[in-house]
Design a protein around this motif. Sequence first.
Motif, PDB file in Angstrom:
ATOM      1  N   ILE A   9       4.036  -0.811   1.438  1.00 12.65           N
ATOM      2  CA  ILE A   9       3.031   0.222   1.692  1.00 12.65           C
ATOM      3  C   ILE A   9       3.699   1.585   1.646  1.00 12.65           C
ATOM      4  CG2 ILE A   9       1.280   1.071   3.282  1.00 12.65           C
ATOM      5  CD1 ILE A   9       0.651  -1.729   2.372  1.00 12.65           C
ATOM      6  N   ASP A  10       3.178   2.478   0.809  1.00 14.44           N
ATOM      7  CA  ASP A  10       3.775   3.801   0.618  1.00 14.44           C
ATOM      8  C   ASP A  10       2.947   4.917   1.251  1.00 14.44           C
ATOM      9  OD1 ASP A  10       5.602   2.453  -0.924  1.00 14.44           O
ATOM     10  OD2 ASP A  10       5.283   3.637  -2.745  1.00 14.44           O
ATOM     11  N   ASP A  11       3.618   6.058   1.432  1.00 18.56           N
ATOM     12  CA  ASP A  11       3.028   7.372   1.705  1.00 18.56           C
ATOM     13  C   ASP A  11       2.465   7.484   3.125  1.00 18.56           C
ATOM     14  OD1 ASP A  11       3.694   7.610  -0.942  1.00 18.56           O
ATOM     15  OD2 ASP A  11       1.649   7.898  -1.674  1.00 18.56           O
ATOM     16  N   GLY A  12       1.123   7.645   3.267  1.00 15.36           N
ATOM     17  CA  GLY A  12       0.529   7.770   4.587  1.00 15.36           C
ATOM     18  C   GLY A  12      -0.257   9.044   4.808  1.00 15.36           C
ATOM     19  N   THR A  13      -0.970   9.508   3.784  1.00 12.38           N
ATOM     20  CA  THR A  13      -1.743  10.741   3.953  1.00 12.38           C
ATOM     21  C   THR A  13      -2.997  10.548   4.799  1.00 12.38           C
ATOM     22  OG1 THR A  13      -2.982  10.369   1.901  1.00 12.38           O
ATOM     23  CG2 THR A  13      -0.930  11.618   1.730  1.00 12.38           C
TER      24      THR A  13
ATOM     25  N   HIS B  10      -0.991   1.603  -0.688  1.00 15.37           N
ATOM     26  CA  HIS B  10      -0.856   2.906  -0.049  1.00 15.37           C
ATOM     27  C   HIS B  10      -1.758   2.982   1.180  1.00 15.37           C
ATOM     28  CE1 HIS B  10       0.403   3.610  -4.230  1.00 15.37           C
ATOM     29  NE2 HIS B  10       1.162   4.575  -3.750  1.00 15.37           N
ATOM     30  N   VAL B  11      -1.402   3.903   2.084  1.00 18.51           N
ATOM     31  CA  VAL B  11      -2.312   4.215   3.186  1.00 18.51           C
ATOM     32  C   VAL B  11      -2.751   5.673   3.016  1.00 18.51           C
ATOM     33  CG1 VAL B  11      -1.850   2.539   4.993  1.00 18.51           C
ATOM     34  CG2 VAL B  11      -0.182   4.329   4.581  1.00 18.51           C
ATOM     35  N   ASN B  12      -3.409   5.905   1.885  1.00 17.83           N
ATOM     36  CA  ASN B  12      -3.839   7.254   1.521  1.00 17.83           C
ATOM     37  C   ASN B  12      -5.352   7.391   1.389  1.00 17.83           C
ATOM     38  OD1 ASN B  12      -1.119   7.818   1.299  1.00 17.83           O
ATOM     39  ND2 ASN B  12      -1.090   7.822  -0.932  1.00 17.83           N
ATOM     40  N   PHE B  13      -6.064   6.270   1.282  1.00 10.69           N
ATOM     41  CA  PHE B  13      -7.476   6.334   0.920  1.00 10.69           C
ATOM     42  C   PHE B  13      -8.327   5.475   1.849  1.00 10.69           C
ATOM     43  CE2 PHE B  13      -4.776   6.506  -2.911  1.00 10.69           C
ATOM     44  CZ  PHE B  13      -4.968   7.843  -3.232  1.00 10.69           C
ATOM     45  N   ASP B  14      -9.581   5.891   2.061  1.00  2.66           N
ATOM     46  CA  ASP B  14     -10.474   5.187   2.973  1.00  2.66           C
ATOM     47  C   ASP B  14     -10.735   3.751   2.557  1.00  2.66           C
ATOM     48  OD1 ASP B  14     -10.760   7.430   4.575  1.00  2.66           O
ATOM     49  OD2 ASP B  14     -12.537   8.149   3.519  1.00  2.66           O
ATOM     50  N   ALA B  15     -10.731   3.473   1.258  1.00  2.00           N
ATOM     51  CA  ALA B  15     -11.111   2.144   0.780  1.00  2.00           C
ATOM     52  C   ALA B  15     -10.223   1.039   1.332  1.00  2.00           C
ATOM     53  CB  ALA B  15     -11.078   2.116  -0.755  1.00  2.00           C
TER      54      ALA B  15
END
Length: 212
Positions: free
Chosen positions: A28-32, A179-184
């Motif tokens: 899991i990348d990022d985190g926006t 990723h943990v960047n998007f609501d979906a």
Amino acid sequence: MTDTGAPRPHTTNLYSFDPAARTVAWTIDDGTNAESIRRLALFAAATGVRMTLFPCGSYPGWAEHAALWRPLVASGQVQVGNHTWSHRELTTLTDEEIIEELTLNEEFFLEHYGVSTKPYFRPPNGSRDERTDAVAERAGYSVQAMWSGLLTEGPDRTAEELIESAGREFRAGAIVIGHVNFDAVQDALPALMDAITTAGLTPVTLRDVFAA
């Protein structure tokens, strides 16, 4: 180019591993998206799924929800690697800037999660070359986690598209990026786990496989 005699980097680049064990590395990348960070932590705690995070500590959700992640990290269920502090592409940076990006992120996760990210790192967007490999190695990062699978995500992508991609990408021996960047991703988590179990796979951390 003239050979200066300088030592060559000894970076290990990981793309996949032996499929015979019927395991898969969900990374899991990022985190926006702070809410996705929170939901993912709750999901991991409830299911026991093993995964590897490559977070950027500059995104506020990692500090905001650190208390949810700390016990998972401490137990070894969740591994934390380095993805730089602010997701800048390494090939565009000076050597000093690369070291600063890696060091800031390392210090953040030592302080907030009680764990070192070394020696695993993932260059943002896969942007790397021999110079960046050598600089990262000098900073303590000799195991570079690339990938062989990429989940379909984005601001205009639906949970259904994400779930469909999971059926393709979760394969034995694959290193898969989410990723943990998007609501979906929040509502798709149970279906993503179902895709792993339906394929007869066991999720593992990168350290489980490579024991660096």
